[in-house]
Design an enzyme around this catalytic site. Structure first.
Site, PDB file in Angstrom:
ATOM      1  N   LEU A 149       0.859  -1.170   0.000  1.00  0.00           N
ATOM      2  CA  LEU A 149       0.000   0.000   0.000  1.00  0.00           C
ATOM      3  C   LEU A 149       0.900   1.227   0.000  1.00  0.00           C
ATOM      4  O   LEU A 149       2.005   1.188   0.538  1.00  0.00           O
ATOM      5  CB  LEU A 149      -0.899   0.033   1.249  1.00  0.00           C
ATOM      6  CG  LEU A 149      -1.939  -1.081   1.413  1.00  0.00           C
ATOM      7  CD1 LEU A 149      -2.631  -0.952   2.768  1.00  0.00           C
ATOM      8  CD2 LEU A 149      -2.969  -1.044   0.289  1.00  0.00           C
ATOM      9  N   ASP A 150       0.440   2.317  -0.596  1.00  0.00           N
ATOM     10  CA  ASP A 150       1.205   3.558  -0.567  1.00  0.00           C
ATOM     11  C   ASP A 150       1.433   3.994   0.883  1.00  0.00           C
ATOM     12  O   ASP A 150       0.658   3.643   1.782  1.00  0.00           O
ATOM     13  CB  ASP A 150       0.457   4.674  -1.294  1.00  0.00           C
ATOM     14  CG  ASP A 150       0.336   4.419  -2.793  1.00  0.00           C
ATOM     15  OD1 ASP A 150       1.125   3.617  -3.317  1.00  0.00           O
ATOM     16  OD2 ASP A 150      -0.554   5.026  -3.420  1.00  0.00           O
ATOM     17  N   ARG A 151       2.460   4.780   1.095  1.00  0.00           N
ATOM     18  CA  ARG A 151       2.771   5.317   2.415  1.00  0.00           C
ATOM     19  C   ARG A 151       1.529   5.929   3.073  1.00  0.00           C
ATOM     20  O   ARG A 151       1.256   5.712   4.257  1.00  0.00           O
ATOM     21  CB  ARG A 151       3.855   6.389   2.305  1.00  0.00           C
ATOM     22  CG  ARG A 151       4.171   7.096   3.626  1.00  0.00           C
ATOM     23  CD  ARG A 151       4.811   8.462   3.389  1.00  0.00           C
ATOM     24  NE  ARG A 151       6.117   8.335   2.786  1.00  0.00           N
ATOM     25  CZ  ARG A 151       7.261   8.335   3.477  1.00  0.00           C
ATOM     26  NH1 ARG A 151       7.235   8.462   4.794  1.00  0.00           N
ATOM     27  NH2 ARG A 151       8.405   8.231   2.853  1.00  0.00           N
ATOM     28  N   THR A 153      -1.682   5.478   2.332  1.00  0.00           N
ATOM     29  CA  THR A 153      -2.907   4.684   2.274  1.00  0.00           C
ATOM     30  C   THR A 153      -2.899   3.727   3.458  1.00  0.00           C
ATOM     31  O   THR A 153      -1.949   2.980   3.660  1.00  0.00           O
ATOM     32  CB  THR A 153      -3.011   3.882   0.958  1.00  0.00           C
ATOM     33  OG1 THR A 153      -3.029   4.786  -0.135  1.00  0.00           O
ATOM     34  CG2 THR A 153      -4.274   3.040   0.937  1.00  0.00           C
TER      35      THR A 153
END
Length: 342
Positions: A149-151, A153
């Site tokens: 997951l993105d930082r 998110t």
């Protein structure tokens, strides 16, 4: 080939004779099918590092096409000590057994070390929590990681604790639920009111030619498909915000963020893909504008994750509630609607 465990082949030679069924396949793909423990990505790395030979000659080209009768030898080295170091970082653990661990990743945590983020990552936390059992699983720099997951998110993630679990889970994520049990649902708050209650965005994605940090819809990009469903609509004259649930049929970088922006509904507070919507905050009532200004990140949360347990075959399902910042936004939106009896 019989079922193996990681311990049975560490440092030992694994020999595979190419039969008619394997003939014509790529080397990495054929080995992945014949082998029952290592994932295809791990096998590809081993090939590139000279750990595979065919008829006695080292072959370091994963695309090499196999011929019936060839003898492949894979020398799987013992798991290397992971480059990331263990860090005592608290984890919100939703489930754990000897094969895998499911966590609720907080906003701001990077999944694995990278330039600019050498520590404080989920991998660092997992290495501390799981100890030696995780070292080297699935590779050196990203031990245990099968998806990301993105930082900024938040939400549910699963990590593998054995090579067999890593391989099985990686295959499920590669399939994206098309034929298997994998289920991923994300909650996003987007600008505007979608024309319909549900829809599908089928638009290929690739690196933005003008900004290497961004992704963009490109004709020559990789296939990317996102399904979305409206869960709630909020707003008044001059502004609208919609809560949508998104399901991924592919797993491209920033996929939901780019796709929703592509159809004119970028994510709230997304500084990268909704920069042109920053002035919309000025049209919002202060009770709603405040929580948006406080976000400091895109309004996106990985709310649900389902998959087949790699050993038992049981279908597992996990949910993570909205984090405090997104819950504050939703409460403000619902409070506004109730106050004006919408």
């Amino acid at each position: 080939m019989a079922e193996n465990t990681a311990e049975e082949f560490e440092g030992e030679e694994v020999e595979v004779v190419v039969d008619a069924a394997m003939a014509g396949e790529r080397l990495d793909g054929g080995l992945a099918k014949a082998h029952t423990v290592l994932s295809r990505s791990r096998i590809k790395d081993l090939i590139l590092n000279g750990a595979v030979s065919i008829n006695g000659a080292v072959v370091n080209e994963p695309k090499y096409r196999l011929t019936e009768g060839e003898t492949i030898v894979l020398l799987a080295p013992p798991p290397e000590e992971a480059e990331p170091h263990p860090e005592d970082i608290p984890l919100d653990i939703l489930y754990e057994d000897d094969q895998l661990i499911v966590v609720n990743k907080p906003v701001g945590m990077v999944v694995h070390p990278a330039p600019g983020s050498p520590d404080g990552t989920l991998v660092n936390a997992l290495l501390f929590h799981c100890g030696d059992s995780l070292v080297g699983i699935g590779g050196v720099k990203r031990p245990g990681i099968v998806h990301r997951l993105d930082r900024d998110t938040s939400g549910v993630m699963v990590a593998a604790k054995t090579e067999a679990a890593h391989k099985h889970l990686s295959e499920q994520f590669a399939d994206h639920g098309r034929t298997g049990p994998l289920h991923r649902a994300y909650i996003a708050f987007v600008w505007g009111m979608t024309e319909t209650g549900k829809g599908t965005v089928n638009a290929p994605l690739g690196r933005d030619q003008n900004n290497r940090l961004k992704q963009a819809v490109r004709k020559d990009g990789r296939e990317a498909i996102t399904h979305y469903f409206v869960e709630a609509r909020f707003g008044d004259a001059g502004w609208d915000i919609t809560r949508v649930q998104c399901h991924l049929e592919t797993g491209r970088t920033h996929q939901i963020r780019v796709h929703m922006a592509h159809i004119g509904h970028p994510l709230v507070a997304d500084a990268v893909y909704a920069a042109g919507y920053a002035t919309k905050i000025n049209k919002l009532p202060s009770d709603v504008a405040g929580p948006i200004q406080a976000l400091g990140r895109q309004a996106l949360h990985a709310a649900e994750l389902g998959f087949e347990h790699p050993m038992t075959g049981e279908e597992m399902f996990f949910e993570a509630p909205l984090p405090d910042d997104l819950q504050a936004l939703e409460d403000a939106l619902e409070g506004y609607d109730k106050a004006f009896a919408r």
